[in-house]
Design a protein around this motif. Structure first.
Motif, short mmCIF file in Angstrom:
data_model
loop_
_atom_site.label_atom_id
_atom_site.label_comp_id
_atom_site.label_asym_id
_atom_site.label_seq_id
_atom_site.Cartn_x
_atom_site.Cartn_y
_atom_site.Cartn_z
N ARG A 177 1.06 -1.02 0.08
CA ARG A 177 -0.04 -0.17 -0.28
C ARG A 177 1.28 1.24 -0.34
N ILE A 178 0.40 1.85 -0.82
CA ILE A 178 1.29 3.59 -0.90
C ILE A 178 0.15 4.41 -0.95
N ASN A 179 0.80 5.96 -0.77
CA ASN A 179 0.08 7.38 -1.06
C ASN A 179 0.81 7.68 -1.90
N SER A 180 1.07 9.41 -2.03
CA SER A 180 1.61 10.12 -1.95
C SER A 180 3.15 10.40 -2.16
N SER A 181 3.48 10.09 -0.36
CA SER A 181 4.85 9.17 -0.32
C SER A 181 5.38 8.07 -0.60
N GLY A 182 4.90 7.12 -1.85
CA GLY A 182 5.88 5.76 -1.92
C GLY A 182 6.10 5.86 -2.93
N THR A 183 6.54 4.73 -3.97
CA THR A 183 7.02 5.14 -5.32
C THR A 183 6.60 3.51 -5.47
N PHE A 184 6.14 3.02 -7.13
CA PHE A 184 5.85 1.57 -7.12
C PHE A 184 6.26 1.23 -8.16
N ASP A 185 7.65 0.59 -8.17
CA ASP A 185 8.03 -0.08 -9.79
C ASP A 185 7.54 -1.64 -10.20
N LEU A 186 6.61 -1.01 -11.49
CA LEU A 186 5.59 -2.45 -11.87
C LEU A 186 6.70 -3.35 -12.23
N SER A 187 7.74 -3.03 -13.20
CA SER A 187 8.90 -4.15 -13.84
C SER A 187 9.31 -5.37 -12.93
N SER A 188 9.54 -4.45 -11.27
CA SER A 188 10.10 -5.58 -10.54
C SER A 188 9.20 -5.70 -9.07
N TRP A 189 8.07 -5.15 -9.37
CA TRP A 189 6.62 -5.09 -8.50
C TRP A 189 7.28 -5.17 -7.41
N SER A 190 7.91 -4.00 -6.75
CA SER A 190 8.64 -4.00 -5.38
C SER A 190 8.17 -2.78 -5.43
N GLY A 191 8.46 -1.88 -3.93
CA GLY A 191 7.97 -0.88 -3.61
C GLY A 191 8.92 0.02 -2.76
N LYS A 192 8.61 1.20 -2.48
CA LYS A 192 9.60 2.11 -1.74
C LYS A 192 8.12 3.14 -0.59
N GLY A 193 8.54 3.37 0.38
CA GLY A 193 7.99 4.34 0.96
C GLY A 193 6.56 3.33 1.24
N GLY A 194 6.06 2.64 1.07
CA GLY A 194 4.74 1.88 1.78
C GLY A 194 4.63 0.99 2.08
N THR A 195 3.78 0.86 2.88
CA THR A 195 3.50 -0.51 3.09
C THR A 195 2.66 -2.05 2.99
N ALA A 196 3.90 -3.17 3.40
CA ALA A 196 3.97 -4.41 3.21
C ALA A 196 2.46 -5.22 4.40
N TYR A 197 1.89 -6.03 3.50
CA TYR A 197 1.52 -7.04 4.20
C TYR A 197 0.79 -8.00 3.64
N THR A 198 -0.47 -9.25 3.88
CA THR A 198 -0.70 -10.17 2.93
C THR A 198 -2.09 -9.98 3.74
N VAL A 199 -3.15 -10.58 3.13
CA VAL A 199 -4.29 -10.44 3.02
C VAL A 199 -4.66 -11.80 2.49
N SER A 200 -6.14 -12.87 3.72
CA SER A 200 -6.03 -13.85 3.66
C SER A 200 -8.01 -14.04 3.46
N ALA A 201 -8.44 -14.98 2.12
CA ALA A 201 -10.34 -15.19 2.93
C ALA A 201 -9.91 -16.73 2.89
N ASN A 202 -10.52 -16.60 3.95
CA ASN A 202 -10.82 -18.10 4.69
C ASN A 202 -11.95 -18.90 4.38
N ALA A 203 -12.02 -19.48 3.97
CA ALA A 203 -13.91 -19.87 3.65
C ALA A 203 -15.37 -18.40 3.35
N GLY A 204 -14.43 -17.43 2.85
CA GLY A 204 -15.13 -16.25 2.39
C GLY A 204 -14.94 -15.42 3.87
N VAL A 205 -14.59 -15.52 4.61
CA VAL A 205 -13.78 -14.47 5.67
C VAL A 205 -12.50 -13.98 5.48
#
Length: 335
Positions: free
Chosen positions: A296-324
């Motif tokens: 997740r980034i806002n105006s303080s971060g950047t993201f390189d689509l070629s390497s699929w990596s960002g700077k100045g943002g927040t990294a985490y994971t999301v999961s769906a488990n039986a729809g939750v």
């Protein structure tokens, strides 16, 4: 001579009158074209770039960025319905543009009209307005309009879109062809819901290959449906590691030709990638799809689509488990 045997002259004239007054009602809708600035086209040197905008209030800086890349040429807005409200807005932001115009293309017949195609081909910047992306799919897909858009991209003309216009710029498209848009709760409960319709390859932007996009992301709580979209992309065999770029409202992502993305506006952009196959992605069965990476980034971060990596943002994971849904963020927030 009356061409209908047995008809009187009065009856024949009445028939002609009825045909005359009903013809406009059955005739196909025509394109509409509105232009401000110089009436004569210019040809300028352009710099490629792509704008993805998340809907809601437009972001001034995104249009100014496109105008700069247009070389102050002719800026064209296309849409299937609506008005020319963008013309004065863009002209005020970009007073050096040669012209700003809006072209409304309301059906497949007009998507083959020579004036429509020539107008698109003559643009130095092109913007796809919001609205209903099913219209863009129904009216423009497989027509000369689609070819003209890809011609602009190949020529290095900057292109962008907001809301529905953003939806059709990524390789994979939520086409919204059903009677209503799918919600996250519907998609999580059944990732094969009849309200999920997907398409691909409306335009050929190399930096957005393998990606699906979604606007209004946080405002309309769309995380769940985006996980369902990625599961469907995987089961369609379109990608083994589906990717998603989701933007909240009042926010835009400016992407240069090398895939460097910069955020402008007041909210956030989410870059998501699935690790591979979903655990459970079946009709009429709640979705289970674990460990979707999110940056997740806002105006303080950047993201390189070629390497699929960002700077100045927040990294985490999301999961769906039986729809939750759950996440690895403190407190479990999915956003």
């Amino acid at each position: 001579m009356i061409p209908f045997p047995g008809a009187t002259m009065r009856e024949f004239c009445l028939l002609l009158f009825v045909l005359f007054i009903t013809l406009p009602a059955v005739a196909a809708k025509q394109y509409s074209y509105f232009r401000v600035g110089n009436n004569n086209d210019v040809t300028t040197a352009t710099t490629p770039g792509t704008v993805l905008m998340g809907g809601g209030t437009d972001v001034d800086a995104a249009f100014q960025w496109m105008c700069q890349r247009s070389g102050n040429g002719d800026f064209l807005v296309i849409r299937a319905t609506g008005t020319d409200a963008y013309n004065p807005y863009i002209q005020q932001l970009c007073p050096s543009e040669n012209s700003v115009a809006t072209l409304i293309i309301p059906n497949r017949t007009m998507a083959s009209d020579p004036f429509v195609i020539n107008t698109i081909q003559s643009a130095e910047a092109l913007w796809i307005a919001g609205g209903d992306q099913s219209n863009y799919n129904n009216y423009w897909n497989g027509t000369p309009v689609q070819d003209a858009l890809n011609g602009l991209i190949a020529r290095g003309v900057p292109i962008g879109g907001t809301s529905a216009g953003m939806n059709v710029l990524t390789q994979f498209v939520y086409s919204a062809l059903a009677s209503q848009g799918v919600t996250s709760s519907q998609a999580l409960a059944d990732p094969f819901s009849r309200y999920i319709t997907l398409d691909r390859d409306f335009v050929d932007l190399s930096i957005l290959q393998g990606i699906i996009g979604d606007p209004h992301f946080v405002t309309r709580d769309r995380m769940g449906r985006d996980l369902a979209f990625m599961c469907r992309i995987y089961t369609n065999a379109w990608s083994n590691t589906p990717r998603d770029i989701a933007l909240d409202e009042r926010t835009a992502l400016l992407i240069d030709s090398r895939g460097n993305g910069t955020v402008v506006g007041s909210s956030t952009v989410y870059f998501m990638q699935a690790p591979g196959a979903p655990q459970v992605c079946q009709p009429k069965t709640p979705l289970t799809y674990a460990n979707i990476s999110v940056y997740r980034i806002n105006s303080s971060g950047t993201f390189d689509l070629s390497s699929w990596s960002g700077k100045g943002g927040t990294a985490y994971t999301v999961s769906a488990n039986a729809g939750v849904l759950s996440s690895t963020q403190p407190g479990g927030s999915i956003y």
